[in-house]
Design an enzyme around this catalytic site. Structure first.
Site, PDB file in Angstrom:
ATOM      1  N   HIS A  17       0.835  -1.071   0.027  1.00 23.45           N
ATOM      2  CA  HIS A  17       0.085  -0.105   0.004  1.00 23.45           C
ATOM      3  C   HIS A  17       0.655   1.133  -0.222  1.00 23.45           C
ATOM      4  O   HIS A  17       0.445   2.133  -0.961  1.00 23.45           O
ATOM      5  CB  HIS A  17      -0.786  -0.128   1.077  1.00 23.45           C
ATOM      6  CG  HIS A  17      -2.027  -0.917   1.534  1.00 23.45           C
ATOM      7  ND1 HIS A  17      -2.114  -1.612   2.643  1.00 23.45           N
ATOM      8  CD2 HIS A  17      -2.862  -1.610   0.351  1.00 23.45           C
ATOM      9  CE1 HIS A  17      -3.112  -2.538   2.406  1.00 23.45           C
ATOM     10  NE2 HIS A  17      -3.257  -2.552   0.915  1.00 23.45           N
ATOM     11  N   LYS A  41     -15.808  -6.532   6.156  1.00 26.19           N
ATOM     12  CA  LYS A  41     -14.760  -7.445   6.266  1.00 26.19           C
ATOM     13  C   LYS A  41     -14.412  -7.631   7.391  1.00 26.19           C
ATOM     14  O   LYS A  41     -13.327  -8.663   7.907  1.00 26.19           O
ATOM     15  CB  LYS A  41     -13.629  -6.411   5.570  1.00 26.19           C
ATOM     16  CG  LYS A  41     -14.007  -6.588   4.088  1.00 26.19           C
ATOM     17  CD  LYS A  41     -12.657  -5.922   3.345  1.00 26.19           C
ATOM     18  CE  LYS A  41     -12.752  -6.031   1.784  1.00 26.19           C
ATOM     19  NZ  LYS A  41     -11.084  -5.592   1.465  1.00 26.19           N
ATOM     20  N   ARG A  90      -2.040  -6.485  -8.037  1.00 24.57           N
ATOM     21  CA  ARG A  90      -0.668  -7.236  -7.577  1.00 24.57           C
ATOM     22  C   ARG A  90      -0.523  -8.398  -8.613  1.00 24.57           C
ATOM     23  O   ARG A  90       0.640  -8.821  -9.053  1.00 24.57           O
ATOM     24  CB  ARG A  90      -0.828  -7.920  -6.416  1.00 24.57           C
ATOM     25  CG  ARG A  90      -0.692  -6.989  -5.100  1.00 24.57           C
ATOM     26  CD  ARG A  90      -0.907  -7.655  -3.838  1.00 24.57           C
ATOM     27  NE  ARG A  90      -2.452  -8.110  -4.124  1.00 24.57           N
ATOM     28  CZ  ARG A  90      -3.353  -8.179  -3.303  1.00 24.57           C
ATOM     29  NH1 ARG A  90      -3.198  -7.858  -1.784  1.00 24.57           N
ATOM     30  NH2 ARG A  90      -4.603  -8.560  -3.631  1.00 24.57           N
ATOM     31  N   SER A 128      -3.098  -7.216   2.726  1.00 20.21           N
ATOM     32  CA  SER A 128      -3.616  -7.036   4.277  1.00 20.21           C
ATOM     33  C   SER A 128      -4.016  -8.620   4.669  1.00 20.21           C
ATOM     34  O   SER A 128      -3.592  -9.161   5.932  1.00 20.21           O
ATOM     35  CB  SER A 128      -4.681  -6.303   4.596  1.00 20.21           C
ATOM     36  OG  SER A 128      -4.294  -4.784   4.202  1.00 20.21           O
TER      37      SER A 128
END
Length: 157
Positions: A17, A41, A90, A128
């Protein structure tokens, strides 16, 4: 130059990030890191904690602002007169989801453009979710997150 936003849950903020934020800060005159509440989440950290952590990690980047939000991304963008959305990619697996979100956002806000940035190779695998998984197994995440995050991760153990 224009302003942009980089939205995410950032639970926690990772080196990937920070890599994308740093690169965006060199391209745009202002970068708003939009920290999403996103209770769906079930984040490890509260919104306030995630905002505080992000501020600590990017304090050297003078054209970066950290703000929290709850609701539709496009509503937040309109509120702050932002028309450019930065997203990190990514791997190819990220592309389909990000493409769908980009199309959905541009349908809701026609002037809203999404620009995709890839993190540098050494950060390309970090997420994460991976950080949380390593933490759950008592692994060392010091190479995955900024040093400013480590103290917060120790608090939740």
């Amino acid at each position: 130059m224009k302003a942009c936003m980089y939205p995410g849950t950032f639970d926690p903020l990772t080196n990937g990030h920070v890599d994308v934020i740093t690169r965006a800060s060199k391209i745009f005159s202002k970068v708003i890191v939009a920290v999403a509440k996103n209770d769906n989440k079930k984040p490890l950290f509260s919104l306030e904690h995630r905002i505080k952590m992000a501020k600590e990690c990017v304090k050297k980047l003078k054209n970066v602002e950290i703000l929290g939000f709850d609701g539709l991304l496009v509503d937040f963008a309109k509120q702050h007169d932002i028309k450019i959305n930065i997203r990190g990619l990514r791997a190819v697996s990220d592309f389909e989801y990000e493409l769908q979100m980009g199309y959905a956002n541009s349908t809701l806000y026609h002037e809203f453009e999404t620009i995709y940035l890839m993190p540098s190779l050494n950060n390309s695998f970090i997420s994460s979710s991976i950080v949380r998984s390593v933490l759950n197994h008592n692994g060392d995440v010091s190479k995955l997150v900024p040093k400013e995050i480590i103290k917060y991760l120790k608090e939740i153990k």
